[in-house]
Design a protein around this motif. Structure first.
Motif, PDB file in Angstrom:
ATOM      1  N   TYR A  57       0.800  -1.225   0.000  1.00 52.84           N
ATOM      2  CA  TYR A  57       0.000   0.000   0.000  1.00 52.84           C
ATOM      3  C   TYR A  57       0.837   1.281   0.000  1.00 52.84           C
ATOM      4  CZ  TYR A  57      -4.196  -2.757   0.662  1.00 52.84           C
ATOM      5  OH  TYR A  57      -5.229  -3.640   0.476  1.00 52.84           O
ATOM      6  N   TYR A  58       2.161   1.172  -0.005  1.00 53.13           N
ATOM      7  CA  TYR A  58       2.984   2.382  -0.024  1.00 53.13           C
ATOM      8  C   TYR A  58       2.936   3.013  -1.409  1.00 53.13           C
ATOM      9  CZ  TYR A  58       6.843   5.645   0.451  1.00 53.13           C
ATOM     10  OH  TYR A  58       7.599   6.786   0.489  1.00 53.13           O
ATOM     11  N   SER A  59       2.619   4.301  -1.444  1.00 53.92           N
ATOM     12  CA  SER A  59       2.525   5.035  -2.707  1.00 53.92           C
ATOM     13  C   SER A  59       3.742   5.937  -2.852  1.00 53.92           C
ATOM     14  CB  SER A  59       1.246   5.873  -2.751  1.00 53.92           C
ATOM     15  OG  SER A  59       1.261   6.744  -3.869  1.00 53.92           O
ATOM     16  N   GLY A  60       4.562   5.673  -3.847  1.00 58.30           N
ATOM     17  CA  GLY A  60       5.724   6.521  -4.080  1.00 58.30           C
ATOM     18  C   GLY A  60       5.347   7.946  -4.421  1.00 58.30           C
ATOM     19  N   LYS A  61       4.173   8.113  -5.037  1.00 59.90           N
ATOM     20  CA  LYS A  61       3.732   9.456  -5.429  1.00 59.90           C
ATOM     21  C   LYS A  61       3.342  10.287  -4.208  1.00 59.90           C
ATOM     22  CE  LYS A  61       0.156  11.790  -8.181  1.00 59.90           C
ATOM     23  NZ  LYS A  61      -1.035  11.573  -9.047  1.00 59.90           N
ATOM     24  N   LYS A  62       2.596   9.675  -3.291  1.00 66.05           N
ATOM     25  CA  LYS A  62       2.104  10.388  -2.115  1.00 66.05           C
ATOM     26  C   LYS A  62       3.040  10.269  -0.912  1.00 66.05           C
ATOM     27  CE  LYS A  62      -1.926  11.555  -3.940  1.00 66.05           C
ATOM     28  NZ  LYS A  62      -2.366  12.936  -4.132  1.00 66.05           N
ATOM     29  N   LYS A  63       4.034   9.367  -1.013  1.00 65.54           N
ATOM     30  CA  LYS A  63       4.970   9.132   0.089  1.00 65.54           C
ATOM     31  C   LYS A  63       4.242   8.724   1.366  1.00 65.54           C
ATOM     32  CE  LYS A  63       8.339  10.393  -2.612  1.00 65.54           C
ATOM     33  NZ  LYS A  63       9.196   9.354  -3.222  1.00 65.54           N
ATOM     34  N   THR A  64       3.166   7.984   1.185  1.00 62.92           N
ATOM     35  CA  THR A  64       2.405   7.479   2.316  1.00 62.92           C
ATOM     36  C   THR A  64       1.672   6.229   1.860  1.00 62.92           C
ATOM     37  OG1 THR A  64       0.779   8.077   4.011  1.00 62.92           O
ATOM     38  CG2 THR A  64       0.382   8.896   1.791  1.00 62.92           C
ATOM     39  N   HIS A  65       0.840   5.659   2.692  1.00 63.11           N
ATOM     40  CA  HIS A  65       0.102   4.464   2.331  1.00 63.11           C
ATOM     41  C   HIS A  65      -1.305   4.855   1.878  1.00 63.11           C
ATOM     42  CE1 HIS A  65       3.372   3.136   4.951  1.00 63.11           C
ATOM     43  NE2 HIS A  65       3.340   2.015   4.259  1.00 63.11           N
ATOM     44  N   THR A  66      -1.687   4.367   0.703  1.00 63.60           N
ATOM     45  CA  THR A  66      -2.929   4.846   0.096  1.00 63.60           C
ATOM     46  C   THR A  66      -3.690   3.713  -0.585  1.00 63.60           C
ATOM     47  OG1 THR A  66      -1.846   5.358  -2.012  1.00 63.60           O
ATOM     48  CG2 THR A  66      -1.927   7.122  -0.375  1.00 63.60           C
ATOM     49  N   VAL A  67      -4.968   4.003  -0.881  1.00 66.08           N
ATOM     50  CA  VAL A  67      -5.788   3.158  -1.746  1.00 66.08           C
ATOM     51  C   VAL A  67      -6.344   4.038  -2.861  1.00 66.08           C
ATOM     52  CG1 VAL A  67      -6.404   1.454   0.006  1.00 66.08           C
ATOM     53  CG2 VAL A  67      -7.805   3.510  -0.245  1.00 66.08           C
ATOM     54  N   LYS A  68      -6.790   3.413  -3.937  1.00 60.19           N
ATOM     55  CA  LYS A  68      -7.183   4.173  -5.125  1.00 60.19           C
ATOM     56  C   LYS A  68      -8.426   3.569  -5.760  1.00 60.19           C
ATOM     57  CE  LYS A  68      -4.057   5.672  -8.022  1.00 60.19           C
ATOM     58  NZ  LYS A  68      -2.952   5.667  -9.017  1.00 60.19           N
ATOM     59  N   ASN A  69      -9.242   4.465  -6.346  1.00 56.42           N
ATOM     60  CA  ASN A  69     -10.403   4.063  -7.160  1.00 56.42           C
ATOM     61  C   ASN A  69     -10.427   4.886  -8.433  1.00 56.42           C
ATOM     62  OD1 ASN A  69     -11.375   4.004  -4.081  1.00 56.42           O
ATOM     63  ND2 ASN A  69     -12.438   2.360  -5.177  1.00 56.42           N
ATOM     64  N   ASN A  70     -10.989   4.318  -9.489  1.00 55.60           N
ATOM     65  CA  ASN A  70     -11.332   5.072 -10.692  1.00 55.60           C
ATOM     66  C   ASN A  70     -12.823   5.358 -10.671  1.00 55.60           C
ATOM     67  OD1 ASN A  70      -8.740   5.102 -11.701  1.00 55.60           O
ATOM     68  ND2 ASN A  70      -9.072   3.449 -13.164  1.00 55.60           N
ATOM     69  N   VAL A  71     -13.210   6.513 -11.214  1.00 58.48           N
ATOM     70  CA  VAL A  71     -14.626   6.855 -11.319  1.00 58.48           C
ATOM     71  C   VAL A  71     -14.945   7.303 -12.736  1.00 58.48           C
ATOM     72  CG1 VAL A  71     -14.917   7.503  -8.891  1.00 58.48           C
ATOM     73  CG2 VAL A  71     -14.185   9.237 -10.530  1.00 58.48           C
ATOM     74  N   ILE A  72     -16.149   6.990 -13.177  1.00 54.70           N
ATOM     75  CA  ILE A  72     -16.682   7.512 -14.440  1.00 54.70           C
ATOM     76  C   ILE A  72     -17.860   8.394 -14.086  1.00 54.70           C
ATOM     77  CG2 ILE A  72     -17.783   6.941 -16.632  1.00 54.70           C
ATOM     78  CD1 ILE A  72     -16.280   4.273 -16.561  1.00 54.70           C
ATOM     79  N   VAL A  73     -17.830   9.650 -14.545  1.00 56.75           N
ATOM     80  CA  VAL A  73     -18.862  10.624 -14.170  1.00 56.75           C
ATOM     81  C   VAL A  73     -19.492  11.212 -15.423  1.00 56.75           C
ATOM     82  CG1 VAL A  73     -17.551  11.176 -12.083  1.00 56.75           C
ATOM     83  CG2 VAL A  73     -17.335  12.641 -14.078  1.00 56.75           C
ATOM     84  N   THR A  74     -20.728  11.667 -15.283  1.00 57.77           N
ATOM     85  CA  THR A  74     -21.394  12.386 -16.363  1.00 57.77           C
ATOM     86  C   THR A  74     -21.003  13.851 -16.285  1.00 57.77           C
ATOM     87  OG1 THR A  74     -23.341  12.656 -14.948  1.00 57.77           O
ATOM     88  CG2 THR A  74     -23.359  10.810 -16.491  1.00 57.77           C
ATOM     89  N   LEU A  75     -20.769  14.464 -17.443  1.00 58.89           N
ATOM     90  CA  LEU A  75     -20.246  15.832 -17.454  1.00 58.89           C
ATOM     91  C   LEU A  75     -21.327  16.870 -17.171  1.00 58.89           C
ATOM     92  CD1 LEU A  75     -17.776  15.579 -20.467  1.00 58.89           C
ATOM     93  CD2 LEU A  75     -17.222  15.712 -18.039  1.00 58.89           C
ATOM     94  N   LYS A  76     -22.555  16.627 -17.610  1.00 58.21           N
ATOM     95  CA  LYS A  76     -23.631  17.585 -17.358  1.00 58.21           C
ATOM     96  C   LYS A  76     -24.326  17.306 -16.025  1.00 58.21           C
ATOM     97  CE  LYS A  76     -24.546  18.498 -22.256  1.00 58.21           C
ATOM     98  NZ  LYS A  76     -25.539  18.422 -23.362  1.00 58.21           N
ATOM     99  N   GLY A  77     -24.663  16.058 -15.792  1.00 56.34           N
ATOM    100  CA  GLY A  77     -25.357  15.707 -14.559  1.00 56.34           C
ATOM    101  C   GLY A  77     -24.459  15.657 -13.340  1.00 56.34           C
ATOM    102  N   ARG A  78     -23.126  15.514 -13.563  1.00 55.06           N
ATOM    103  CA  ARG A  78     -22.128  15.485 -12.479  1.00 55.06           C
ATOM    104  C   ARG A  78     -22.397  14.374 -11.465  1.00 55.06           C
ATOM    105  NH1 ARG A  78     -19.459  21.284 -11.524  1.00 55.06           N
ATOM    106  NH2 ARG A  78     -19.586  22.056 -13.659  1.00 55.06           N
ATOM    107  N   LYS A  79     -22.812  13.222 -11.979  1.00 51.69           N
ATOM    108  CA  LYS A  79     -23.073  12.071 -11.115  1.00 51.69           C
ATOM    109  C   LYS A  79     -22.009  11.005 -11.339  1.00 51.69           C
ATOM    110  CE  LYS A  79     -27.203  10.550 -10.531  1.00 51.69           C
ATOM    111  NZ  LYS A  79     -28.536   9.949 -10.812  1.00 51.69           N
TER     112      LYS A  79
END
Length: 300
Positions: A155-177
């Motif tokens: 879980y160590y993230s070289g980018k954040k220099k800490t321990h992290t978790v990650k998700n991807n999201v798909i959102v609508t551009l007009k409805g913002r959901k």
């Protein structure tokens, strides 16, 4: 003690405590009450003793139950702190947190505000939306440093220099959901690799905005809009810079949606809970709450 009766007539404070307005709270309460009944019925089937015995619970009303769990998600206090504020013991607060989180998730599901989790169903979900332009982005969350050395390395993230978790999201551009939420992965895993592994599907002819973290990701039948990287040892032309600015101006909606999700500090602060799978569940609930607020506050 914090109670619904004490705060219901103070809209500004109510929003600060729950992220919802009183009218939104009342709307969510209807589904929450039904979800609670369903949850208790399923639990009562496992009981050997008749329900109703023992001491009366501190959170005696449905309003106080919903206020408790929304307060926890919005402010993310220590369990000792929320126990003190709601007049109970720390162990009781722990039980209530996990029980009411389940009920809140069931309520948001009843209202159809939870994002899709199955990648192969994304095309169907997006096709039901009148929009055909979407944005794909990743978001990283900090978590406590694991005690196990193997888990630390995972879980160590070289980018954040800490321990992290990650998700991807798909959102609508007009409805913002938030229409799709990926699984929860270790923070050092690349955004594109998550998509390559899960392979979310998209409607034919749709347009997908993404940042350079998804370089090379191009689902079939989808128009990709992505800023162009500066070539090594070269410069972008004026026209390319203008095009990048236009794409970024549209794609920023995804960042705003992620900011809306992280109004719940439980997915913004360092995540402390250690129950297996709870880090994924709270992200799904936070997305559901964002979608609920977005629908309630959409201009008519």
């Amino acid at each position: 003690m914090v109670t619904y009766e004490a705060v219901k007539d103070r809209p500004k404070l109510f929003r600060a405590l729950t992220s919802l307005d009183p009218s939104e709270f009342e709307e969510l309460l209807v589904a929450f009450r039904a979800a609670w009944d369903e949850y208790r019925d399923s639990k009562n089937k496992e009981r050997q003793r008749k329900p109703g015995g023992g001491r009366k619970p501190v959170l005696s009303t449905m309003e106080d139950k919903l206020l408790f769990i929304l307060f926890y998600f919005k402010t993310y206090p220590l369990q000792e702190v929320i126990a003190l504020l709601f007049g109970m013991g720390q162990s009781q607060s722990c039980v209530w947190i996990h029980e009411l989180s389940t009920v809140l998730k069931m309520a948001l599901d009843r209202m159809q505000h939870l994002p899709e989790r199955a990648a192969h169903q994304v095309e169907t979900v997006l096709a039901e939306d009148p929009e055909n332009e979407f944005a794909l982005d990743g978001t990283e969350r900090r978590r406590q440093r694991p005690k196990d050395s193997i888990e630390q390395a995972k879980y160590y993230s070289g980018k954040k220099k800490t321990h992290t978790v990650k998700n991807n999201v798909i959102v609508t551009l007009k409805g913002r959901k938030v229409k799709y939420l990926s699984g929860t992965h270790e923070g050092k895993k690349h955004d594109k690799k998550i998509c390559d592994e899960e392979q979310p599907t998209f409607p034919e002819g749709s347009t997908l905005y993404q940042d350079t973290g998804f370089q090379g990701y191009a689902p079939e039948g989808v128009t990709i809009q992505q800023p162009k990287k500066k070539p090594r040892g070269g410069e972008l032309s004026v026209e390319e810079k203008k095009q990048n600015a236009l794409i970024s101006g549209v794609r920023i909606v995804a960042e705003h949606v992620i900011g809306g999700i992280k109004r719940c500090r439980i997915v913004k602060d360092v995540f402390r809970n250690r129950k297996v799978g709870f880090d994924d569940s709270v992200m799904e609930i936070a997305c559901g709450l964002h979608n609920f607020r977005t629908v309630c506050r959409a201009p008519t």
